[in-house]
Scaffold this motif. Sequence first.
Motif, PDB file in Angstrom:
ATOM      1  N   LEU A   1       0.823  -1.210   0.000  1.00 46.70           N
ATOM      2  CA  LEU A   1       0.000   0.000   0.000  1.00 46.70           C
ATOM      3  C   LEU A   1       0.858   1.260   0.000  1.00 46.70           C
ATOM      4  CD1 LEU A   1      -2.845  -1.038   2.497  1.00 46.70           C
ATOM      5  CD2 LEU A   1      -3.063  -0.706   0.023  1.00 46.70           C
ATOM      6  N   ILE A   2       1.949   1.244   0.769  1.00 55.24           N
ATOM      7  CA  ILE A   2       2.880   2.385   0.786  1.00 55.24           C
ATOM      8  C   ILE A   2       3.529   2.560  -0.581  1.00 55.24           C
ATOM      9  CG2 ILE A   2       5.063   3.224   1.746  1.00 55.24           C
ATOM     10  CD1 ILE A   2       4.205   1.854   4.408  1.00 55.24           C
ATOM     11  N   LYS A   3       3.932   1.439  -1.171  1.00 57.86           N
ATOM     12  CA  LYS A   3       4.559   1.478  -2.503  1.00 57.86           C
ATOM     13  C   LYS A   3       3.597   2.076  -3.534  1.00 57.86           C
ATOM     14  CE  LYS A   3       6.840  -2.236  -3.736  1.00 57.86           C
ATOM     15  NZ  LYS A   3       7.128  -3.583  -4.291  1.00 57.86           N
ATOM     16  N   LEU A   4       2.307   1.852  -3.329  1.00 62.43           N
ATOM     17  CA  LEU A   4       1.295   2.343  -4.274  1.00 62.43           C
ATOM     18  C   LEU A   4       0.825   3.767  -3.946  1.00 62.43           C
ATOM     19  CD1 LEU A   4      -0.690  -0.985  -4.573  1.00 62.43           C
ATOM     20  CD2 LEU A   4       0.446   0.167  -6.471  1.00 62.43           C
ATOM     21  N   GLY A   5       1.471   4.400  -2.934  1.00 63.26           N
ATOM     22  CA  GLY A   5       1.208   5.821  -2.700  1.00 63.26           C
ATOM     23  C   GLY A   5       0.408   6.152  -1.468  1.00 63.26           C
ATOM     24  N   MET A   6       0.006   5.178  -0.676  1.00 66.24           N
ATOM     25  CA  MET A   6      -0.766   5.471   0.532  1.00 66.24           C
ATOM     26  C   MET A   6       0.182   5.924   1.648  1.00 66.24           C
ATOM     27  SD  MET A   6      -3.514   3.003   2.520  1.00 66.24           S
ATOM     28  CE  MET A   6      -4.634   2.960   1.122  1.00 66.24           C
ATOM     29  N   ASN A   7      -0.260   6.893   2.485  1.00 69.15           N
ATOM     30  CA  ASN A   7       0.613   7.340   3.581  1.00 69.15           C
ATOM     31  C   ASN A   7       0.756   6.222   4.625  1.00 69.15           C
ATOM     32  OD1 ASN A   7      -1.275   7.730   5.925  1.00 69.15           O
ATOM     33  ND2 ASN A   7      -2.240   9.155   4.481  1.00 69.15           N
ATOM     34  N   ARG A   8       1.804   6.304   5.415  1.00 71.77           N
ATOM     35  CA  ARG A   8       2.174   5.203   6.308  1.00 71.77           C
ATOM     36  C   ARG A   8       1.084   4.912   7.346  1.00 71.77           C
ATOM     37  NH1 ARG A   8       7.229   3.219   6.185  1.00 71.77           N
ATOM     38  NH2 ARG A   8       8.666   4.220   4.733  1.00 71.77           N
ATOM     39  N   ASN A   9       0.473   5.967   7.905  1.00 74.37           N
ATOM     40  CA  ASN A   9      -0.556   5.757   8.927  1.00 74.37           C
ATOM     41  C   ASN A   9      -1.763   4.996   8.371  1.00 74.37           C
ATOM     42  OD1 ASN A   9       0.864   6.966  10.978  1.00 74.37           O
ATOM     43  ND2 ASN A   9      -0.033   9.002  10.637  1.00 74.37           N
ATOM     44  N   ASP A  10      -2.246   5.466   7.202  1.00 70.04           N
ATOM     45  CA  ASP A  10      -3.389   4.781   6.573  1.00 70.04           C
ATOM     46  C   ASP A  10      -3.013   3.359   6.161  1.00 70.04           C
ATOM     47  OD1 ASP A  10      -5.137   6.857   6.876  1.00 70.04           O
ATOM     48  OD2 ASP A  10      -4.799   7.703   4.872  1.00 70.04           O
ATOM     49  N   ALA A  11      -1.793   3.197   5.652  1.00 70.40           N
ATOM     50  CA  ALA A  11      -1.339   1.871   5.240  1.00 70.40           C
ATOM     51  C   ALA A  11      -1.300   0.919   6.431  1.00 70.40           C
ATOM     52  CB  ALA A  11       0.037   1.963   4.580  1.00 70.40           C
ATOM     53  N   TYR A  12      -0.793   1.413   7.567  1.00 69.84           N
ATOM     54  CA  TYR A  12      -0.712   0.559   8.764  1.00 69.84           C
ATOM     55  C   TYR A  12      -2.121   0.189   9.240  1.00 69.84           C
ATOM     56  CZ  TYR A  12       0.339  -1.105  13.433  1.00 69.84           C
ATOM     57  OH  TYR A  12       0.425  -1.883  14.564  1.00 69.84           O
ATOM     58  N   LYS A  13      -2.994   1.193   9.311  1.00 65.15           N
ATOM     59  CA  LYS A  13      -4.352   0.972   9.812  1.00 65.15           C
ATOM     60  C   LYS A  13      -5.117  -0.012   8.918  1.00 65.15           C
ATOM     61  CE  LYS A  13      -7.214   4.380   9.345  1.00 65.15           C
ATOM     62  NZ  LYS A  13      -7.879   5.692   9.516  1.00 65.15           N
ATOM     63  N   ASN A  14      -5.018   0.191   7.611  1.00 67.99           N
ATOM     64  CA  ASN A  14      -5.804  -0.641   6.691  1.00 67.99           C
ATOM     65  C   ASN A  14      -5.197  -2.022   6.453  1.00 67.99           C
ATOM     66  OD1 ASN A  14      -8.134   1.055   5.754  1.00 67.99           O
ATOM     67  ND2 ASN A  14      -6.461   2.462   5.275  1.00 67.99           N
ATOM     68  N   SER A  15      -3.911  -2.167   6.719  1.00 66.85           N
ATOM     69  CA  SER A  15      -3.309  -3.495   6.558  1.00 66.85           C
ATOM     70  C   SER A  15      -3.766  -4.442   7.663  1.00 66.85           C
ATOM     71  CB  SER A  15      -1.775  -3.392   6.572  1.00 66.85           C
ATOM     72  OG  SER A  15      -1.319  -2.929   7.838  1.00 66.85           O
ATOM     73  N   HIS A  16      -4.277  -3.872   8.772  1.00 63.95           N
ATOM     74  CA  HIS A  16      -4.775  -4.700   9.877  1.00 63.95           C
ATOM     75  C   HIS A  16      -6.313  -4.757   9.903  1.00 63.95           C
ATOM     76  CE1 HIS A  16      -0.649  -3.997  11.276  1.00 63.95           C
ATOM     77  NE2 HIS A  16      -0.816  -5.121  11.986  1.00 63.95           N
ATOM     78  N   THR A  17      -6.952  -4.358   8.803  1.00 62.67           N
ATOM     79  CA  THR A  17      -8.416  -4.336   8.772  1.00 62.67           C
ATOM     80  C   THR A  17      -9.012  -5.730   8.960  1.00 62.67           C
ATOM     81  OG1 THR A  17     -10.351  -3.707   7.463  1.00 62.67           O
ATOM     82  CG2 THR A  17      -8.482  -4.598   6.253  1.00 62.67           C
ATOM     83  N   SER A  18     -10.182  -5.772   9.564  1.00 64.86           N
ATOM     84  CA  SER A  18     -10.896  -7.043   9.733  1.00 64.86           C
ATOM     85  C   SER A  18     -11.805  -7.344   8.540  1.00 64.86           C
ATOM     86  CB  SER A  18     -11.744  -7.004  11.009  1.00 64.86           C
ATOM     87  OG  SER A  18     -12.695  -5.947  10.926  1.00 64.86           O
ATOM     88  N   LYS A  19     -11.879  -6.413   7.593  1.00 70.27           N
ATOM     89  CA  LYS A  19     -12.711  -6.625   6.397  1.00 70.27           C
ATOM     90  C   LYS A  19     -12.123  -7.744   5.549  1.00 70.27           C
ATOM     91  CE  LYS A  19     -14.267  -1.808   5.960  1.00 70.27           C
ATOM     92  NZ  LYS A  19     -14.202  -0.596   5.112  1.00 70.27           N
ATOM     93  N   GLY A  20     -12.999  -8.549   4.989  1.00 68.29           N
ATOM     94  CA  GLY A  20     -12.559  -9.623   4.103  1.00 68.29           C
ATOM     95  C   GLY A  20     -12.200  -9.094   2.725  1.00 68.29           C
ATOM     96  N   PRO A  21     -11.586  -9.935   1.869  1.00 69.76           N
ATOM     97  CA  PRO A  21     -11.173  -9.507   0.519  1.00 69.76           C
ATOM     98  C   PRO A  21     -12.316  -8.928  -0.312  1.00 69.76           C
ATOM     99  CG  PRO A  21     -10.224 -11.643   1.046  1.00 69.76           C
ATOM    100  CD  PRO A  21     -11.186 -11.329   2.149  1.00 69.76           C
ATOM    101  N   ALA A  22     -13.517  -9.488  -0.173  1.00 76.01           N
ATOM    102  CA  ALA A  22     -14.645  -9.020  -0.983  1.00 76.01           C
ATOM    103  C   ALA A  22     -15.022  -7.584  -0.611  1.00 76.01           C
ATOM    104  CB  ALA A  22     -15.839  -9.944  -0.804  1.00 76.01           C
ATOM    105  N   ARG A  23     -15.005  -7.250   0.689  1.00 72.62           N
ATOM    106  CA  ARG A  23     -15.379  -5.894   1.117  1.00 72.62           C
ATOM    107  C   ARG A  23     -14.263  -4.896   0.836  1.00 72.62           C
ATOM    108  NH1 ARG A  23     -17.403  -5.397   7.021  1.00 72.62           N
ATOM    109  NH2 ARG A  23     -17.756  -3.254   6.288  1.00 72.62           N
ATOM    110  N   ILE A  24     -13.033  -5.285   1.095  1.00 76.54           N
ATOM    111  CA  ILE A  24     -11.909  -4.363   0.917  1.00 76.54           C
ATOM    112  C   ILE A  24     -11.697  -4.033  -0.555  1.00 76.54           C
ATOM    113  CG2 ILE A  24      -9.931  -5.931   0.638  1.00 76.54           C
ATOM    114  CD1 ILE A  24     -10.019  -3.047   3.147  1.00 76.54           C
TER     115      ILE A  24
END
Length: 427
Positions: A372-395
């Motif tokens: 996500l960081i490599k694709l341009g997302m800031n580090r905070n958002d990348a960290y938060k969303n990498s630990h999301t409980s949403k499944g692949p279909a929702r994300i």
Amino acid sequence: MYERKVLDAILEEENLNEALKQVKRNKGAAGVDGMTVGELEEHLLKNKDELIRQIRQRKYQPHPVQRVEIPKPNGGVRLLGIPTVTDRVIQQAIAQVLTPLFDRGFSKFSYGFRPKRYAEMAILQALEYMNDGYDWIVDVDLERFFDTVHHDRLMNLVSRTVDDGDVISLIRKFLVSGVQINDEYKETVIGTPQGGNLSPLLSNIMLNELDWELESRGLKFVRYADDCIILVKSEMAARRVMRSVTRFIEEKLGLIVNVNKSRITKPNDPDMKFLGFGFFRDFQSHLYKAKPHRKSVKAFQYKLKQLTRKNWSVDTKYQVERINQLIRGWVNYFKIGYMKTLLKKVDAHTRYRLRMCIWKKWKTAKNRRKNLIKLGMNRNDAYKNSHTSKGPARIASSWVMTTTITNKKLASFGLTPGLNHYMKVRA
């Protein structure tokens, strides 16, 4: 009749080499002897002279065909017969020589398995009839056509054009070579196995009798292999034609009409399907037009779903390549149909499922954060969303993936929207 020795033309080196090339291009599974297409060329180099000698002396005996069941999209199975690769070469060599001899006598309204004729031409001819007022359709369904062809009737038709007993004998041997079902051998006293290189030509020879009967009656019809529709101007005429044509097919050709599937209908009936197409009446022009039938769309969507399943752990570029192949082939076949809106939906859904696959392939939170960081997302958002409980279909449908795995990014993987290809081939 043709005075030239037809068998000599079949066994000419150039014809046999072309037959070998075609069988290799077609690929396909091994027959009952287990020999693959990859082993074929070496086998023929060693055994070609003996093979030719056996054919000339009428000693060649084809192997039984391997019976396989192919599931149909609407339920049931289609029975295919897989000849050995050697038998496929011989059948192909026969077909290459006989096709020009027979093709000149075929009806111009027969479009299946003929040189320079395609399903697209059959659909365009059907539309022309519909828009000329012939908008009652007699849809004649032949029950298990390839399994019910009478050998004597068929060989009588072949011998009217082929004046060569050796060739007649060889073709009959293929017809009676039998089928292998698991480990059990079964004789074939009727029928021509669907799947052999010679079967399409033999089916056209048999059904050419139907074509000329329909032409002699002045009927408007379109035939593609064993799919045949007759178009008339009224329901009364349709009922009369259904009765008389059914009688001709069963009494004169010895084939069976499936009364449960044969029907009289109108082009815009939702259940009316011909060669994968459905038809509709355009409100502005009041003309009938073609579109992919809903069953064809459903089958296409199922194949796309298989290529975008979450647990398919292949490289994304390879996955995209397979998706492109499927979409390109499907659009090329249905390109004369109207499907802009459909393809917009298909393209959007394909992108959604690819994003879902990519998220699944990233697997761990650490890997997701890094990507996500490599694709341009800031580090905070990348960290938060990498630990999301949403499944692949929702994300996959959330901003997390749509703003990182953008349409442009998917295009960099090589994904070509079906709509783009459709507009290109329609231009």
